[in-house]
Design a protein around this motif. Structure first.
Motif, PDB file in Angstrom:
ATOM      1  N   GLY A 114      20.679  43.493   9.689  1.00  0.00           N
ATOM      2  CA  GLY A 114      20.050  44.564   8.929  1.00  0.00           C
ATOM      3  C   GLY A 114      19.141  45.432   9.769  1.00  0.00           C
ATOM      4  O   GLY A 114      18.844  45.129  10.926  1.00  0.00           O
ATOM      5  N   THR A 115      18.691  46.518   9.156  1.00  0.00           N
ATOM      6  CA  THR A 115      17.749  47.417   9.806  1.00  0.00           C
ATOM      7  C   THR A 115      16.335  47.082   9.354  1.00  0.00           C
ATOM      8  O   THR A 115      16.118  46.490   8.303  1.00  0.00           O
ATOM      9  N   SER A 116      15.364  47.483  10.171  1.00  0.00           N
ATOM     10  CA  SER A 116      13.987  47.087   9.907  1.00  0.00           C
ATOM     11  C   SER A 116      13.027  48.019  10.629  1.00  0.00           C
ATOM     12  O   SER A 116      13.401  48.714  11.576  1.00  0.00           O
ATOM     13  N   GLY A 117      11.766  48.016  10.154  1.00  0.00           N
ATOM     14  CA  GLY A 117      10.718  48.783  10.811  1.00  0.00           C
ATOM     15  C   GLY A 117       9.671  47.864  11.397  1.00  0.00           C
ATOM     16  O   GLY A 117       9.195  46.941  10.731  1.00  0.00           O
ATOM     17  N   ALA A 118       9.304  48.096  12.659  1.00  0.00           N
ATOM     18  CA  ALA A 118       8.291  47.281  13.326  1.00  0.00           C
ATOM     19  C   ALA A 118       6.893  47.751  12.936  1.00  0.00           C
ATOM     20  O   ALA A 118       6.666  48.950  12.705  1.00  0.00           O
ATOM     21  N   VAL A 125      11.545  50.744  19.358  1.00  0.00           N
ATOM     22  CA  VAL A 125      12.699  51.180  18.584  1.00  0.00           C
ATOM     23  C   VAL A 125      13.965  50.834  19.359  1.00  0.00           C
ATOM     24  O   VAL A 125      13.996  50.890  20.600  1.00  0.00           O
ATOM     25  N   ASP A 126      15.017  50.437  18.633  1.00  0.00           N
ATOM     26  CA  ASP A 126      16.331  50.042  19.171  1.00  0.00           C
ATOM     27  C   ASP A 126      16.329  48.645  19.787  1.00  0.00           C
ATOM     28  O   ASP A 126      17.298  48.256  20.446  1.00  0.00           O
ATOM     29  N   SER A 254      18.211  35.800   9.864  1.00  0.00           N
ATOM     30  CA  SER A 254      18.202  37.253   9.706  1.00  0.00           C
ATOM     31  C   SER A 254      17.963  37.915  11.055  1.00  0.00           C
ATOM     32  O   SER A 254      16.967  37.625  11.728  1.00  0.00           O
ATOM     33  N   LEU A 255      18.880  38.794  11.436  1.00  0.00           N
ATOM     34  CA  LEU A 255      18.759  39.562  12.670  1.00  0.00           C
ATOM     35  C   LEU A 255      18.463  41.016  12.306  1.00  0.00           C
ATOM     36  O   LEU A 255      19.183  41.632  11.526  1.00  0.00           O
ATOM     37  N   ASN A 256      17.402  41.544  12.884  1.00  0.00           N
ATOM     38  CA  ASN A 256      16.910  42.869  12.523  1.00  0.00           C
ATOM     39  C   ASN A 256      17.060  43.858  13.666  1.00  0.00           C
ATOM     40  O   ASN A 256      16.578  43.605  14.781  1.00  0.00           O
ATOM     41  N   CYS A 257      17.689  44.963  13.384  1.00  0.00           N
ATOM     42  CA  CYS A 257      17.762  46.074  14.317  1.00  0.00           C
ATOM     43  C   CYS A 257      16.560  46.982  14.031  1.00  0.00           C
ATOM     44  O   CYS A 257      16.444  47.538  12.933  1.00  0.00           O
ATOM     45  N   ILE A 258      15.667  47.124  14.982  1.00  0.00           N
ATOM     46  CA  ILE A 258      14.452  47.912  14.769  1.00  0.00           C
ATOM     47  C   ILE A 258      14.786  49.392  14.949  1.00  0.00           C
ATOM     48  O   ILE A 258      15.007  49.866  16.061  1.00  0.00           O
ATOM     49  N   ASN A 270      19.665  57.165  17.474  1.00  0.00           N
ATOM     50  CA  ASN A 270      21.071  56.835  17.186  1.00  0.00           C
ATOM     51  C   ASN A 270      21.137  55.427  16.605  1.00  0.00           C
ATOM     52  O   ASN A 270      21.575  54.489  17.273  1.00  0.00           O
ATOM     53  N   PRO A 271      20.719  55.272  15.338  1.00  0.00           N
ATOM     54  CA  PRO A 271      20.673  53.927  14.759  1.00  0.00           C
ATOM     55  C   PRO A 271      22.040  53.252  14.663  1.00  0.00           C
ATOM     56  O   PRO A 271      22.134  52.034  14.823  1.00  0.00           O
ATOM     57  N   ARG A 272      23.102  54.017  14.426  1.00  0.00           N
ATOM     58  CA  ARG A 272      24.427  53.395  14.315  1.00  0.00           C
ATOM     59  C   ARG A 272      24.817  52.725  15.632  1.00  0.00           C
ATOM     60  O   ARG A 272      25.389  51.628  15.633  1.00  0.00           O
TER      61      ARG A 272
END
Length: 289
Positions: A114-118, A125-126, A254-258, A270-272
């Motif tokens: 999933g995506t997430s905010g630090a 970021v990324d 849970s693995l988070n993409c920041i 480029n979040p994708r």
């Protein structure tokens, strides 16, 4: 025997919301919030044998490097995780013909991408954060008997630190599965304590036109530490995923993409692409060894 109003099946005997039959899923399951991310994950499979959907729940099951994997969209929020976890467990561990719990238990490996905010300035970021712990503000787990799986000391310390409103659900901390975490961690991954919020705007400290109950809440979260642990990032599903998985006997990480840093005000260009890298990483770790 489970009543028709408790174990709800469709006319074809598939489970009510997910629209799946027991044979449609693997014991390795990747969950994603975004419906479009299902095809983004399954595009890496060598073969795809199942494609089903209902509402926001899209499922692809296929094979990669000889291992059968299911990827499923949950939609956004811990309330949806309550549906998904209970129905996945039913698919694995309830006989739909006799409406009874199977004698032989099937343990699922469930990985959220999933995506997430630090909320810490040193998390770029990324980058990727694995939720060693999930800290839930959602309240879902309080509707189940959950003694023995939550860390009450952490919650009490946090409540005192932030002056937690008594009108909000009591926060709960649950740890990820040790064995599955060991399989997914590497020097590319930061371990963290991930907060699961009950919304995207006010609950995560975003102010558009509505005033916040506690405008300083995110700063209070950022400054909180307890026994060497600090809160690293915010999202909307992990605590319910961890809590229900533990109660049901499954493994979850849970693995988070920041894609955002809330302290620095930055957002991924480029979040994708970054999510693709996390998908590739996760699939490689799940299909080797």
């Amino acid at each position: 025997m489970l009543e028709a109003s408790e174990l709800i099946l469709n006319a074809d005997k598939s489970i009510y919301h997910l629209n799946l039959l027991p044979e449609d899923i693997s014991d390795i399951i990747i969950v994603v919030g975004d419906q479009n991310r299902v095809a983004q994950v399954s595009s890496y499979f060598d073969t795809i044998e199942i494609k089903k959907s209902k509402r926001e729940f899209i499922t692809h099951t296929g094979v990669l490097h000889g291992k059968r994997i299911t990827v499923l969209s949950t939609g956004i929020g811990a309330d949806n995780i309550d549906i998904v976890l209970n129905e996945l467990d039913a698919l694995a561990n309830i006989d739909f013909i006799t409406r009874t719990v199977k004698k032989e238990f099937t343990r699922l490996k469930i990985v959220r991408i999933g995506t997430s905010g630090a909320i810490q300035p040193d998390i770029p970021v990324d980058s990727f954060v694995l939720s060693e712990y999930a800290f839930g503000f959602d309240g879902v787990l309080h509707f189940y008997k959950n003694e023995g799986i939550v860390n009450d000391d952490f919650s009490k310390a946090f409540v005192d630190h932030v002056d937690w409103s008594t009108k909000k659900p009591w926060p709960y901390l649950v740890k990820s599965d040790d064995d599955l975490r060991a399989k997914l961690v590497s020097n590319r991954i930061r371990l963290g304590v991930t907060v699961t919020n009950s919304g995207f705007y006010g609950p995560q400290g975003r102010k558009l036109r509505l005033d916040l109950q506690d405008p300083d809440f995110n700063h209070k979260m950022q400054s909180f530490t307890h026994e060497g642990m600090q809160i690293t990032n915010l999202e909307m599903e992990s605590s319910a995923l961890y809590g229900l998985s533990k109660l049901l006997g499954h493994q979850a990480v849970s693995l988070n993409c920041i894609i955002a840093n809330r302290v620095l005000g930055e957002f991924s260009q480029n979040p994708r692409k970054t999510i693709d890298h996390l998908i590739e990483y996760t699939l490689q770790r799940l299909t080797t060894g």
